[in-house]
Scaffold this motif. Sequence first.
Motif, PDB file in Angstrom:
ATOM      1  N   ASP A 122     -52.462   9.469  45.579  1.00  0.00           N
ATOM      2  CA  ASP A 122     -51.883   8.210  46.084  1.00  0.00           C
ATOM      3  C   ASP A 122     -50.364   8.178  45.880  1.00  0.00           C
ATOM      4  O   ASP A 122     -49.623   7.696  46.745  1.00  0.00           O
ATOM      5  CB  ASP A 122     -52.529   7.015  45.384  1.00  0.00           C
ATOM      6  CG  ASP A 122     -53.970   6.796  45.809  1.00  0.00           C
ATOM      7  OD1 ASP A 122     -54.390   7.363  46.843  1.00  0.00           O
ATOM      8  OD2 ASP A 122     -54.686   6.049  45.109  1.00  0.00           O
ATOM      9  N   ALA A 123     -49.909   8.687  44.749  1.00  0.00           N
ATOM     10  CA  ALA A 123     -48.469   8.691  44.462  1.00  0.00           C
ATOM     11  C   ALA A 123     -47.720   9.609  45.418  1.00  0.00           C
ATOM     12  O   ALA A 123     -46.607   9.286  45.862  1.00  0.00           O
ATOM     13  CB  ALA A 123     -48.224   9.122  43.019  1.00  0.00           C
ATOM     14  N   PHE A 124     -48.323  10.757  45.735  1.00  0.00           N
ATOM     15  CA  PHE A 124     -47.690  11.669  46.686  1.00  0.00           C
ATOM     16  C   PHE A 124     -47.557  10.988  48.049  1.00  0.00           C
ATOM     17  O   PHE A 124     -46.485  11.001  48.656  1.00  0.00           O
ATOM     18  CB  PHE A 124     -48.502  12.961  46.819  1.00  0.00           C
ATOM     19  CG  PHE A 124     -47.821  14.012  47.658  1.00  0.00           C
ATOM     20  CD1 PHE A 124     -46.980  14.944  47.074  1.00  0.00           C
ATOM     21  CD2 PHE A 124     -47.998  14.056  49.040  1.00  0.00           C
ATOM     22  CE1 PHE A 124     -46.329  15.910  47.838  1.00  0.00           C
ATOM     23  CE2 PHE A 124     -47.348  15.005  49.816  1.00  0.00           C
ATOM     24  CZ  PHE A 124     -46.514  15.930  49.206  1.00  0.00           C
ATOM     25  N   PHE A 126     -40.214  16.206  50.051  1.00  0.00           N
ATOM     26  CA  PHE A 126     -41.374  16.942  49.550  1.00  0.00           C
ATOM     27  C   PHE A 126     -41.222  17.148  48.040  1.00  0.00           C
ATOM     28  O   PHE A 126     -42.157  16.908  47.270  1.00  0.00           O
ATOM     29  CB  PHE A 126     -41.457  18.283  50.290  1.00  0.00           C
ATOM     30  CG  PHE A 126     -42.758  19.032  50.152  1.00  0.00           C
ATOM     31  CD1 PHE A 126     -43.795  18.594  49.321  1.00  0.00           C
ATOM     32  CD2 PHE A 126     -42.956  20.209  50.872  1.00  0.00           C
ATOM     33  CE1 PHE A 126     -44.992  19.303  49.210  1.00  0.00           C
ATOM     34  CE2 PHE A 126     -44.150  20.928  50.768  1.00  0.00           C
ATOM     35  CZ  PHE A 126     -45.155  20.488  49.938  1.00  0.00           C
ATOM     36  N   THR A 127     -40.047  17.564  47.611  1.00  0.00           N
ATOM     37  CA  THR A 127     -39.792  17.797  46.190  1.00  0.00           C
ATOM     38  C   THR A 127     -39.986  16.530  45.361  1.00  0.00           C
ATOM     39  O   THR A 127     -40.612  16.551  44.292  1.00  0.00           O
ATOM     40  CB  THR A 127     -38.357  18.323  45.992  1.00  0.00           C
ATOM     41  OG1 THR A 127     -38.204  19.551  46.713  1.00  0.00           O
ATOM     42  CG2 THR A 127     -38.068  18.565  44.518  1.00  0.00           C
ATOM     43  N   ALA A 184     -43.500  12.960  41.861  1.00  0.00           N
ATOM     44  CA  ALA A 184     -44.263  11.714  41.715  1.00  0.00           C
ATOM     45  C   ALA A 184     -45.738  12.015  41.482  1.00  0.00           C
ATOM     46  O   ALA A 184     -46.400  11.355  40.667  1.00  0.00           O
ATOM     47  CB  ALA A 184     -44.087  10.847  42.960  1.00  0.00           C
ATOM     48  N   MET A 185     -46.260  13.016  42.189  1.00  0.00           N
ATOM     49  CA  MET A 185     -47.655  13.426  42.015  1.00  0.00           C
ATOM     50  C   MET A 185     -47.907  13.905  40.592  1.00  0.00           C
ATOM     51  O   MET A 185     -48.878  13.495  39.939  1.00  0.00           O
ATOM     52  CB  MET A 185     -47.990  14.541  43.000  1.00  0.00           C
ATOM     53  CG  MET A 185     -49.387  15.122  42.860  1.00  0.00           C
ATOM     54  SD  MET A 185     -49.663  16.615  43.860  1.00  0.00           S
ATOM     55  CE  MET A 185     -48.774  17.856  42.890  1.00  0.00           C
ATOM     56  N   LYS A 186     -47.042  14.766  40.094  1.00  0.00           N
ATOM     57  CA  LYS A 186     -47.187  15.325  38.746  1.00  0.00           C
ATOM     58  C   LYS A 186     -47.139  14.219  37.695  1.00  0.00           C
ATOM     59  O   LYS A 186     -47.967  14.183  36.772  1.00  0.00           O
ATOM     60  CB  LYS A 186     -46.083  16.351  38.492  1.00  0.00           C
ATOM     61  CG  LYS A 186     -46.137  17.034  37.137  1.00  0.00           C
ATOM     62  CD  LYS A 186     -45.053  18.108  37.060  1.00  0.00           C
ATOM     63  CE  LYS A 186     -45.128  18.884  35.751  1.00  0.00           C
ATOM     64  NZ  LYS A 186     -44.621  18.113  34.607  1.00  0.00           N
ATOM     65  N   ALA A 224     -48.966  22.411  37.882  1.00  0.00           N
ATOM     66  CA  ALA A 224     -48.618  23.792  38.226  1.00  0.00           C
ATOM     67  C   ALA A 224     -48.301  23.920  39.710  1.00  0.00           C
ATOM     68  O   ALA A 224     -47.358  24.626  40.097  1.00  0.00           O
ATOM     69  CB  ALA A 224     -49.764  24.725  37.838  1.00  0.00           C
ATOM     70  N   PHE A 225     -49.076  23.242  40.551  1.00  0.00           N
ATOM     71  CA  PHE A 225     -48.780  23.210  41.984  1.00  0.00           C
ATOM     72  C   PHE A 225     -47.369  22.655  42.215  1.00  0.00           C
ATOM     73  O   PHE A 225     -46.566  23.237  42.953  1.00  0.00           O
ATOM     74  CB  PHE A 225     -49.788  22.322  42.726  1.00  0.00           C
ATOM     75  CG  PHE A 225     -50.930  23.056  43.350  1.00  0.00           C
ATOM     76  CD1 PHE A 225     -50.756  23.802  44.505  1.00  0.00           C
ATOM     77  CD2 PHE A 225     -52.205  22.992  42.809  1.00  0.00           C
ATOM     78  CE1 PHE A 225     -51.815  24.472  45.100  1.00  0.00           C
ATOM     79  CE2 PHE A 225     -53.271  23.659  43.389  1.00  0.00           C
ATOM     80  CZ  PHE A 225     -53.082  24.404  44.543  1.00  0.00           C
ATOM     81  N   ALA A 226     -47.082  21.530  41.589  1.00  0.00           N
ATOM     82  CA  ALA A 226     -45.800  20.866  41.798  1.00  0.00           C
ATOM     83  C   ALA A 226     -44.629  21.764  41.382  1.00  0.00           C
ATOM     84  O   ALA A 226     -43.631  21.884  42.109  1.00  0.00           O
ATOM     85  CB  ALA A 226     -45.763  19.557  41.018  1.00  0.00           C
TER      86      ALA A 226
END
Length: 212
Positions: free
Chosen positions: A138-140, A150-151, A156-158, A202-204
Amino acid sequence: MQEINNKGAGGIIKGVAAVIVDNKAYLSEIDGKIGDGDHGVNMAKGFGRAADRLDPEGTLSAAMEVLSDVLMSEIGGSMGPLYGMMFSDMADSLGEAETIDAAKFAAMIRAGLEGVQDIGSAQVGDKTLLDAFTPAVDAFDAAIEAGKSFTEALAAMKAAAEVGRDSTIDMVAKVGRSSRLGERSRGVLDAGATSCAMILGAFAEDITARLS
């Protein structure tokens, strides 16, 4: 537009696997407080085997398929099928796309989330990996809708995954073995939410490095 190539991004999964393997003891320690204590061992076994078999110079899609196959067929516990389905649905969503931009990544992680939701009865607040995964997705999406890069959306996702992980400390487990403990399950991080936050983090970090 910020984007990375799908081909050559298989190494992202090797990075994800390294984080899980490095935290094997920690994840099992957390799990041992209210569960079987095998989360770290099983996860490290599956992710480690997949890392040995995937092609880091291949596509992210192919690497996630390798990981999914190993998790669903070669590790025990309840998390193998959950994470296996998650990575399978993420791979299917990404497909043979030549590049991965914010929109494709958003669709990919949303597909993974829906895959986990489809095979389990858990919801946010039940002290599971969904407590980290759902707010992260949701944050992404919210960051992209707000015009963030994107960065910035990855950051935000992390951050949201980590907040979601930490929120499980105050929750009472509603599903799985730990639910039998009732109130005694409060006061401990959920191992699934913890490993999920590690995976998304790790993805981020890897994608951010590739974008810069």
